[in-house]
Design a protein around this motif. Structure first.
Motif, mmCIF file in Angstrom:
data_model
loop_
_atom_site.group_PDB
_atom_site.id
_atom_site.type_symbol
_atom_site.label_atom_id
_atom_site.label_comp_id
_atom_site.label_asym_id
_atom_site.label_seq_id
_atom_site.Cartn_x
_atom_site.Cartn_y
_atom_site.Cartn_z
ATOM 1 N N GLY A 196 0.851 -1.184 0.000
ATOM 2 C CA GLY A 196 0.000 0.000 0.000
ATOM 3 C C GLY A 196 0.883 1.228 0.000
ATOM 4 N N PRO A 197 0.287 2.399 0.079
ATOM 5 C CA PRO A 197 1.097 3.616 0.161
ATOM 6 C C PRO A 197 1.856 3.649 1.475
ATOM 7 C CG PRO A 197 -1.196 4.104 0.592
ATOM 8 C CD PRO A 197 -1.160 2.672 0.150
ATOM 9 N N ALA A 198 2.948 4.398 1.516
ATOM 10 C CA ALA A 198 3.737 4.505 2.752
ATOM 11 C C ALA A 198 2.823 4.855 3.916
ATOM 12 C CB ALA A 198 4.816 5.568 2.587
ATOM 13 N N GLY A 199 2.934 4.103 4.998
ATOM 14 C CA GLY A 199 2.078 4.316 6.148
ATOM 15 C C GLY A 199 0.810 3.498 6.130
ATOM 16 N N PHE A 200 0.653 2.593 5.132
ATOM 17 C CA PHE A 200 -0.566 1.784 5.110
ATOM 18 C C PHE A 200 -0.640 0.875 6.337
ATOM 19 C CE2 PHE A 200 2.206 -1.470 3.499
ATOM 20 C CZ PHE A 200 1.552 -2.687 3.629
ATOM 21 N N VAL A 201 0.502 0.501 6.891
ATOM 22 C CA VAL A 201 0.522 -0.138 8.206
ATOM 23 C C VAL A 201 0.640 0.985 9.225
ATOM 24 C CG1 VAL A 201 1.681 -1.768 9.731
ATOM 25 C CG2 VAL A 201 1.612 -2.203 7.266
ATOM 26 N N HIS A 202 -0.348 1.091 10.084
ATOM 27 C CA HIS A 202 -0.474 2.243 10.973
ATOM 28 C C HIS A 202 -0.183 1.802 12.399
ATOM 29 C CE1 HIS A 202 -1.936 6.240 12.041
ATOM 30 N NE2 HIS A 202 -2.663 5.689 12.995
ATOM 31 N N VAL A 203 0.825 2.408 13.022
ATOM 32 C CA VAL A 203 1.139 2.125 14.420
ATOM 33 C C VAL A 203 0.191 2.939 15.294
ATOM 34 C CG1 VAL A 203 2.878 2.233 16.233
ATOM 35 C CG2 VAL A 203 3.543 1.581 13.907
ATOM 36 N N LEU A 204 -0.613 2.237 16.087
ATOM 37 C CA LEU A 204 -1.598 2.895 16.948
ATOM 38 C C LEU A 204 -0.971 3.389 18.233
ATOM 39 C CD1 LEU A 204 -4.363 0.212 16.410
ATOM 40 C CD2 LEU A 204 -4.350 2.525 15.440
ATOM 41 N N ASP A 205 -0.108 2.574 18.802
ATOM 42 C CA ASP A 205 0.653 2.934 19.994
ATOM 43 C C ASP A 205 1.815 1.958 20.077
ATOM 44 O OD1 ASP A 205 -0.276 0.540 21.393
ATOM 45 O OD2 ASP A 205 -2.137 1.616 21.792
ATOM 46 N N ALA A 206 2.567 1.981 21.151
ATOM 47 C CA ALA A 206 3.794 1.190 21.229
ATOM 48 C C ALA A 206 3.553 -0.309 21.153
ATOM 49 C CB ALA A 206 4.549 1.520 22.525
ATOM 50 N N THR A 207 2.354 -0.758 21.447
ATOM 51 C CA THR A 207 2.098 -2.196 21.464
ATOM 52 C C THR A 207 0.969 -2.621 20.522
ATOM 53 O OG1 THR A 207 0.661 -1.909 23.404
ATOM 54 C CG2 THR A 207 2.959 -2.513 23.811
ATOM 55 N N HIS A 208 0.518 -1.720 19.648
ATOM 56 C CA HIS A 208 -0.543 -2.101 18.712
ATOM 57 C C HIS A 208 -0.309 -1.461 17.352
ATOM 58 C CE1 HIS A 208 -2.552 -2.684 22.648
ATOM 59 N NE2 HIS A 208 -3.117 -3.696 22.029
ATOM 60 N N LEU A 209 -0.545 -2.235 16.306
ATOM 61 C CA LEU A 209 -0.530 -1.700 14.947
ATOM 62 C C LEU A 209 -1.675 -2.314 14.163
ATOM 63 C CD1 LEU A 209 0.645 -4.060 12.879
ATOM 64 C CD2 LEU A 209 2.835 -3.352 13.825
ATOM 65 N N THR A 210 -1.966 -1.716 13.025
ATOM 66 C CA THR A 210 -3.050 -2.216 12.181
ATOM 67 C C THR A 210 -2.691 -2.053 10.721
ATOM 68 O OG1 THR A 210 -5.424 -1.991 11.676
ATOM 69 C CG2 THR A 210 -4.241 0.024 12.205
ATOM 70 N N TRP A 211 -3.224 -2.942 9.889
ATOM 71 C CA TRP A 211 -3.110 -2.758 8.446
ATOM 72 C C TRP A 211 -4.468 -3.019 7.808
ATOM 73 C CZ3 TRP A 211 -1.145 -7.564 10.178
ATOM 74 C CH2 TRP A 211 -1.667 -8.699 9.550
ATOM 75 N N PRO A 212 -4.734 -2.395 6.668
ATOM 76 C CA PRO A 212 -6.014 -2.576 5.997
ATOM 77 C C PRO A 212 -5.992 -3.780 5.072
ATOM 78 C CG PRO A 212 -4.756 -0.888 4.872
ATOM 79 C CD PRO A 212 -3.914 -1.350 6.026
ATOM 80 N N GLU A 213 -7.050 -4.557 5.100
ATOM 81 C CA GLU A 213 -7.222 -5.641 4.140
ATOM 82 C C GLU A 213 -8.009 -5.100 2.959
ATOM 83 O OE1 GLU A 213 -6.420 -9.094 3.805
ATOM 84 O OE2 GLU A 213 -4.836 -8.452 5.177
ATOM 85 N N TYR A 214 -7.359 -4.985 1.820
ATOM 86 C CA TYR A 214 -8.007 -4.513 0.610
ATOM 87 C C TYR A 214 -8.740 -5.670 -0.084
ATOM 88 C CZ TYR A 214 -4.591 -0.710 1.219
ATOM 89 O OH TYR A 214 -3.835 0.313 1.725
ATOM 90 N N ARG A 215 -9.512 -5.321 -1.094
ATOM 91 C CA ARG A 215 -10.222 -6.333 -1.864
ATOM 92 C C ARG A 215 -9.206 -7.221 -2.583
ATOM 93 N NH1 ARG A 215 -12.282 -7.096 -6.980
ATOM 94 N NH2 ARG A 215 -14.381 -7.974 -7.113
ATOM 95 N N GLY A 216 -9.311 -8.515 -2.409
ATOM 96 C CA GLY A 216 -8.349 -9.428 -3.023
ATOM 97 C C GLY A 216 -9.038 -10.473 -3.878
#
Length: 230
Positions: free
Chosen positions: A71-91
């Motif tokens: 994805g674009p830079a930053g598509f994996v988003h760090v929420l805080d020091a112990t949590h992150l998230t990434w979006p699941e796009y249509r596959g």
């Protein structure tokens, strides 16, 4: 303040092989000096610059899958020091990684920068698949992607358990070339077609057995508890 992983670092299998092959001291130095149980500021900034990652999952029987996300830079988003998230796009609709996560939340993420830093970062943790509105209710700051086909259908949330370097010495340096990406397309040619000739080799397949729905993982249940009215 730097925190080191509190549980015994490494698996029992790792420890046995380290003892058998005389690498326990070298391994312990790595655990002590390179492995954290959270993402520090440098790791967070590194993740925010990446446009791709590799995701390792397995089902409850231990059958493994490894896949690529981009994805674009930053598509994996760090929420805080112990949590992150990434979006699941249509596959392709298979949902192999999400299916595994619904059975077994353990995930291994690998970020590799082949262009600038020429270094890698491993992030291991517990993942849960949630619906987009649930995640945004808990984390209103999540970005909304304006590009059709690149909007998240649902995010994956990860509770970080281990974060550590992947050394640079064997990572090839590559040059980034411009390329138009066809986000969300079903055009067979643009998706690569039958590049490996699998369609010609595939024989008749048995009909899939009926399965029950996934049981929400602990992180999913926790996120639902944050949403008013749930």
């Amino acid at each position: 303040m730097t925190r080191i992983v509190e549980k015994m670092q490494g698996s029992a299998g790792e420890r046995r092989l380290q003892q058998a092959h005389g690498t326990a001291g070298r391994a312990q130095r790595f655990y002590d000096q390179q492995m954290l149980d959270h993402l520090n500021e440098r790791m967070t900034a590194f993740v925010g610059r990446q446009e791709m990652m590799f995701v390792a999952t397995s089902d409850d029987a231990g059958e493994c899958d490894n896949t690529f996300r981009a994805g674009p830079a930053g598509f994996v988003h760090v929420l805080d020091a112990t949590h992150l998230t990434w979006p699941e796009y249509r596959g392709n609709g298979v949902m192999a990684s999400l299916g595994n996560i619904s059975e077994n939340g353990h995930v291994g993420l690998l970020f590799v920068d082949f262009v600038s830093d020429v270094i890698g970062l491993h992030v291991n943790g517990r993942a849960s698949v949630v619906e987009d509105e649930v995640a945004r209710a808990a984390y209103p700051e999540l970005p909304v992607d304006p590009v059709p086909g690149r909007r998240a259908e649902r995010p994956v949330l990860v509770e970080v358990q281990e974060a550590y370097i992947h050394c640079a010495k064997h990572i090839p340096r590559m040059a980034k070339a411009p390329r138009k990406r066809e986000w969300g397309t079903d055009d067979v040619r643009r998706k690569g077609g039958d590049f490996f000739g699998a369609a010609a080799d595939a024989g008749p397949r048995p009909a899939p057995a009926a399965v029950t729905g996934p049981v929400p993982g602990p992180l999913t249940r926790w996120l639902h508890s944050l949403v008013p009215g749930r």
